[in-house]
Design an enzyme around this catalytic site. Structure first.
Site, mmCIF file in Angstrom:
data_model
loop_
_atom_site.group_PDB
_atom_site.id
_atom_site.type_symbol
_atom_site.label_atom_id
_atom_site.label_comp_id
_atom_site.label_asym_id
_atom_site.label_seq_id
_atom_site.Cartn_x
_atom_site.Cartn_y
_atom_site.Cartn_z
ATOM 1 N N SER A 174 6.069 -1.556 1.886
ATOM 2 C CA SER A 174 6.070 -2.183 2.054
ATOM 3 C C SER A 174 6.852 -3.360 2.756
ATOM 4 O O SER A 174 6.623 -3.745 4.081
ATOM 5 C CB SER A 174 6.875 -3.085 0.516
ATOM 6 O OG SER A 174 6.599 -3.901 -0.406
ATOM 7 N N THR A 175 7.902 -4.189 2.360
ATOM 8 C CA THR A 175 8.442 -5.229 3.242
ATOM 9 C C THR A 175 8.962 -4.283 4.982
ATOM 10 O O THR A 175 9.804 -3.531 4.524
ATOM 11 C CB THR A 175 9.758 -5.952 2.542
ATOM 12 O OG1 THR A 175 9.137 -6.050 1.625
ATOM 13 C CG2 THR A 175 10.424 -6.863 3.358
ATOM 14 N N HIS A 201 2.220 -2.855 1.137
ATOM 15 C CA HIS A 201 1.875 -4.426 0.419
ATOM 16 C C HIS A 201 1.454 -5.067 0.972
ATOM 17 O O HIS A 201 2.436 -5.773 1.676
ATOM 18 C CB HIS A 201 2.303 -4.058 -0.682
ATOM 19 C CG HIS A 201 3.604 -3.299 -1.488
ATOM 20 N ND1 HIS A 201 4.947 -2.881 -1.806
ATOM 21 C CD2 HIS A 201 2.664 -2.387 -1.917
ATOM 22 C CE1 HIS A 201 4.916 -2.004 -3.141
ATOM 23 N NE2 HIS A 201 3.585 -1.929 -3.180
ATOM 24 N N MET A 294 10.512 -3.284 -0.319
ATOM 25 C CA MET A 294 11.357 -4.063 -1.685
ATOM 26 C C MET A 294 10.575 -3.279 -3.121
ATOM 27 O O MET A 294 9.906 -2.848 -3.105
ATOM 28 C CB MET A 294 11.065 -5.235 -2.340
ATOM 29 C CG MET A 294 11.794 -6.961 -1.153
ATOM 30 S SD MET A 294 11.258 -8.182 -1.088
ATOM 31 C CE MET A 294 12.072 -7.995 -3.188
ATOM 32 N N ASP A 297 8.295 0.540 -6.079
ATOM 33 C CA ASP A 297 6.964 1.555 -6.027
ATOM 34 C C ASP A 297 6.933 2.351 -5.278
ATOM 35 O O ASP A 297 7.589 3.016 -4.070
ATOM 36 C CB ASP A 297 5.671 0.525 -5.455
ATOM 37 C CG ASP A 297 4.364 0.834 -6.054
ATOM 38 O OD1 ASP A 297 4.259 1.451 -6.413
ATOM 39 O OD2 ASP A 297 3.348 0.608 -5.269
#
Length: 363
Positions: A174-175, A201, A294, A297
């Protein structure tokens, strides 16, 4: 704790007002200044010493990408969050900004709806990122209790299982993920002997752009999944924005499938959804890798992988932009290895090579 000082950079007075109002409403955040373009932002960074910047991409005199490059060249390491439009051009520019050293991005609200709705949308995306990125930076600042490279707090490593057949590689991020994935895929020396399934993401359009960039970096072929692709060794399939990626059996083996089921862990696509689907398809004959991001997940999905007998690697805290997703897996005792990003590709290749089948895929 000292309030987080934010410099807001945008050529639109309306957007500057929207962002400053949203951030200033949080008691842990204060606005130390604003700037209408990158040239002014460079001087105000020196003047105000912000903890973090929000940065528009398209601005006069000096755009956001140029500004990020200039800040990094000058040695400024504070996080920078880009504001992007949800278009193909915006996606491409955002990925350029991330490659230049930006930390993360949020998409601008659509022109439809009320001001209150726009503020809510921006706040939900921006405030958690500001806190996560600055919190991570403060934890590793000089004088703070920090970890050495390759080491991470609250890690309970599992004993790695003996070499077992691996039929697919799973990756969740993600991030900070786009740059982490770029480093991994550019480091693969040869096409991987198994198919790769990925969740990053990102919204629609962005995932297609990311796939195209990753495809150019190394020998593994990367594409955005469209559904119905038969899994092939040496090919990677990234979940498209706003769709979960799962597997289903076909006569020739397993194929990709997309759905619009509800978000899981506030995410669609979700790492957990993809990991659990792969376990149903392949059992424990999997290698799962969770990179920077972040939230949590991937933790439940990794639990399924480990329970089935598979192997789990995660990125370490020191090299992660945000150690949320990999940290959740490691802290739950589900990781067999915690690795700096520069060692992830090599570890993947060695694990696949040690498979009793040499990583070969069978139906």
């Amino acid at each position: 704790m000292t309030a987080i000082r934010v410099l807001v950079v945008d050529d639109s007075a309306i957007v500057r007002k929207l962002v400053t109002d949203v951030l200033a409403a949080d008691p842990e955040i204060e606005i130390c200044g604003t700037a209408p373009n990158g040239k002014v932002a460079l001087s105000r960074v020196e003047e105000y010493g912000p903890d973090i910047l929000t940065m528009d991409i398209e601005m006069p005199l000096m755009d956001g990408i140029e500004t990020v490059r200039a800040l990094r060249k000058a040695g400024h390491r504070m996080p920078i969050i880009m504001f992007s439009t949800l278009t193909e051009r915006g996606a491409s520019a955002t990925l350029d900004a991330l490659a230049a050293g930006a930390s993360d991005y949020v998409t601008k609200p659509s022109n439809t709806g009320s001001l209150a709705a726009s503020m809510k949308e921006v706040g939900a995306a921006l405030v958690p990122r500001v806190k996560a990125l600055v919190g991570r930076r403060r934890a590793f600042s000089p004088g703070a209790l920090s970890q050495q490279p390759g080491k991470s707090a609250a890690v309970r490593l599992r004993t790695e299982p003996p070499p077992h057949p691996v039929r697919a590689l799973l990756i969740g991020s993600s991030t900070g993920g786009p740059e982490a994935l770029s480093r991994v895929f550019s480091a693969f020396a040869t096409p991987l002997p198994v198919p790769v399934l990925m969740v990053q993401h990102m919204p629609p359009v962005f995932t297609k752009q990311l796939a195209q960039r990753l495809d150019k970096l190394g020998p593994t072929r990367v594409k955005e999944a469209v559904g119905g692709e038969l899994l092939e060794p040496g090919h990677a399939y990234i979940a498209p924005g706003d769709h979960h990626l799962v597997l289903h059996r076909v006569a020739q083996g397993f194929a990709t499938e997309l759905n619009s089921d509800p978000p899981v862990n506030y995410s669609r696509p979700s790492v957990d959804v993809m990991f659990r689907s792969a376990v149903k398809a392949y059992g424990g004959q999997l290698l799962a890798v969770v990179l920077t991001g972040m939230g949590a997940d991937g933790r439940t999905g990794c639990d399924d992988v480990v329970t089935a007998g598979g192997t789990v690697y995660v990125q370490d805290e020191a090299s992660s932009v945000v150690w949320g997703m990999p940290g959740a897996v490691a802290s739950a005792g589900l990781a067999h290895r915690v690795l700096p990003i520069g060692e992830v590709a090599g570890a993947i290749q060695r694990r696949l090579a040690s498979s009793p089948t040499g990583g070969a895929v069978w139906r």
